[in-house]
Write an enzyme that holds these catalytic residues in place. Structure first.
Site, mmCIF file in Angstrom:
data_model
loop_
_atom_site.group_PDB
_atom_site.id
_atom_site.type_symbol
_atom_site.label_atom_id
_atom_site.label_comp_id
_atom_site.label_asym_id
_atom_site.label_seq_id
_atom_site.Cartn_x
_atom_site.Cartn_y
_atom_site.Cartn_z
ATOM 1 N N SER A 123 0.857 -1.265 0.041
ATOM 2 C CA SER A 123 -0.166 0.034 0.065
ATOM 3 C C SER A 123 0.829 1.054 -0.069
ATOM 4 O O SER A 123 1.955 1.164 0.452
ATOM 5 C CB SER A 123 -1.040 0.132 1.351
ATOM 6 O OG SER A 123 -1.564 -1.218 1.303
ATOM 7 N N HIS A 126 0.358 16.071 -1.724
ATOM 8 C CA HIS A 126 1.021 16.971 -2.254
ATOM 9 C C HIS A 126 0.287 18.237 -1.978
ATOM 10 O O HIS A 126 -1.165 18.150 -2.087
ATOM 11 C CB HIS A 126 0.938 16.650 -3.978
ATOM 12 C CG HIS A 126 1.545 15.306 -4.340
ATOM 13 N ND1 HIS A 126 2.986 15.306 -4.277
ATOM 14 C CD2 HIS A 126 0.951 14.265 -4.464
ATOM 15 C CE1 HIS A 126 3.204 13.989 -4.513
ATOM 16 N NE2 HIS A 126 1.968 13.361 -4.898
ATOM 17 N N CYS A 176 -4.311 -2.642 -0.245
ATOM 18 C CA CYS A 176 -4.778 -4.000 -0.435
ATOM 19 C C CYS A 176 -5.218 -4.470 0.678
ATOM 20 O O CYS A 176 -4.398 -4.450 1.682
ATOM 21 C CB CYS A 176 -3.668 -4.578 -1.275
ATOM 22 S SG CYS A 176 -3.476 -3.756 -2.722
#
Length: 268
Positions: free
Chosen positions: A118, A123, A146
């Protein structure tokens, strides 16, 4: 309905469904002068620097039950920051049935599930209008997992980690896993709206719109703050220092900016 361990579907191998949450927040403000604008950008850059963002993402990692493998972070010049965290399977405890239910996640609490392969990223994008005095700060957070738990369990914490005027959220389940008979499963939990993972007291603060494609397991929710207090959008000055004409002009500019972001189009 709560699912007991005995009622759970038995899988052939690992649950490799990929569940991705994109959380985008916007903070809008008005700066009357160039100096105020520069001070706002500097303030935002300090408030949401790479170190603080890293701490936020590490807490997200705890909430979804992952081990941090690697952290890459960077503060940019002249502004903005990025953080990427790679995570792997965390310590597996007794499987909490609430991880499969539509409900807000913790703020935060202990590790709740194990998952694998994962990543979590953020950002930031501080920017400003060239001549209208409007400055907008945007942060994009992506949580991809996952395993069984949904990254939506981190949404409640993320909402409370940022001061936000507008939020857009996307959630998608990709791939498939198989049960022991070889039958494909394209989703492993019920969901009809991202809103079900947002506390009621938060939803009361926002106007909200859903755009969902259920047959493709794609969910989209956008939110705009209902209450408008001009003082909350001024940086470097106060409402009582402005003329009535200025108050009207600035209010209109801010509301247009918020509506354009919310509806995703320019408004004349």
């Amino acid at each position: 309905m709560k699912i007991t361990p005995d009622q759970r579907i038995q899988l052939h191998g690992f649950n490799n469904l990929t569940k991705s949450l994109s959380f985008n927040m916007y903070d809008i403000c008005y700066t009357k002068t160039k100096e105020e604008r520069e001070a706002y950008i500097e303030y935002i850059d300090e408030q949401y620097n790479a170190d603080r963002l890293t701490n936020i993402l590490k807490t997200v990692s705890d909430i979804i039950g992952a081990h941090v493998l690697n952290v890459a972070k960077q503060d940019y010049i002249p502004q903005g920051a990025s953080v990427t965290i790679l995570v792997s399977e965390g310590p597996v405890v007794e499987i909490p049935t609430e991880s499969l239910q539509e409900s807000p996640g913790p703020l935060p609490s202990a590790v709740v599930m194990g998952l694998d392969k994962s990543h979590i990223t953020v950002h930031t994008y501080p920017e400003f209008h060239p001549n209208e005095g409007i400055s907008t700060f945007r942060a994009d957070i992506d949580v991809s997992t996952c395993g069984e738990i949904s990254p939506l369990k981190a949404l409640n914490y993320l909402i409370h980690s940022f001061d936000t005027d507008i939020m857009t959220m996307d959630y998608r389940v990709r791939g498939f896993t198989r049960d022991i008979k070889g039958q494909k499963l394209f989703i492993d939990h019920d969901i009809n709206s991202i809103q079900n993972y947002i506390p009621d007291n938060v939803k009361e603060l926002f106007d909200m719109i859903d755009v969902n494609i259920y047959q493709e397991n794609i969910f989209h929710t956008k939110c705009k703050l209902k209450e408008f207090d001009l003082n909350n959008y001024l940086f470097g000055t106060k409402k009582d220092k402005l003329s009535e004409e200025e108050i009207g002009e600035i209010t209109e500019k801010l509301k247009i900016e918020m509506d354009e972001i919310f509806y995703g189009k320019n408004i004349k």
